[in-house]
Design a protein around this motif. Structure first.
Motif: not given
Length: 216
Positions: A142, A185, A44
């Motif tokens: 995540r 994730p 991310l």
């Protein structure tokens, strides 16, 4: 012939030091403790004020050092799953940095120091011809991973350079700290994957079959 008392002592000693059998729903699959090459995780983005950093790791090697999976049967053929995994690794980290449309690419080696992650969720298990089909029903969105890389220092230097431009002001202090831990994730629930029979020993398959037989 040994005296009866000595024989009993010997039996107690041997039994007391024998490894206790693992609980029925507790598993370690020894062949899965190995090196995994060319894993390409989706990481991310990191954002600090006006700075956005898109991270990727195109080349890496992750070593699973140990793991423990705990399963407990629930209603409707579902199983609660608690996985603890110990791992380390190394590779290459690429950071595409954007500040208000001004961008640059920075890259460096990355080290994943020895650490452990815990993942809890719910899964369905089905024995098939090729092995065991595992379908996640619930998973965390995540998981965080600690990393060590020079990219953080490079980005702080890049940010400090921008801060020197007249009429600009950037807070660069938290960037290196933010880049010491990346967030990866996890797959969406409902996507099955195959645990192949060749990845399990005969004893591990028997224990898994016994667990499924008792859970049903």
């Amino acid at each position: 012939m040994k005296p009866l008392f000595a024989t009993l002592l010997l039996a107690v000693f041997l039994l007391g030091n024998a490894p206790a059998p693992a609980p029925l729903g507790q598993f370690r699959f020894e062949r899965l403790n190995r090196d995994y090459s060319e894993v390409t995780p989706e990481i991310l983005p990191v954002a600090e004020g006006p700075i956005t950093i898109q991270l990727s790791s195109p080349r890496n090697n992750v070593t699973v050092r140990n793991h423990l999976l705990r399963l407990e049967p629930g209603a409707g053929g579902s199983h609660s799953a608690d996985l603890r995994i110990e791992f380390s690794g190394q590779g290459w980290l690429v950071a595409d940095v954007d500040v208000g449309g001004m961008g640059t690419r920075l890259q460096d080696k990355v080290v994943v120091p020895p650490q452990a992650a815990n993942v809890q969720g719910r899964v369905r298990l089905q024995k098939v011809k090729e092995g065991y089909l595992v379908t996640p029903e619930q998973l965390p969105k995540r998981v965080g991973i600690k990393i060590q890389s020079g990219v953080g220092r490079q980005i702080v230097g890049f940010c400090d350079g921008l801060s020197a431009i007249p009429l600009t002001s950037f807070d660069c202090s938290g960037l290196e700290r933010s880049l010491s831990r990346v967030v990866v994730p996890l797959p969406e629930p409902g996507e099955p994957f195959l645990l192949e029979s060749s990845d399990l020993t005969t004893e591990e398959r028997q224990r898994l079959d016994s667990y499924l037989g008792n859970a049903g």
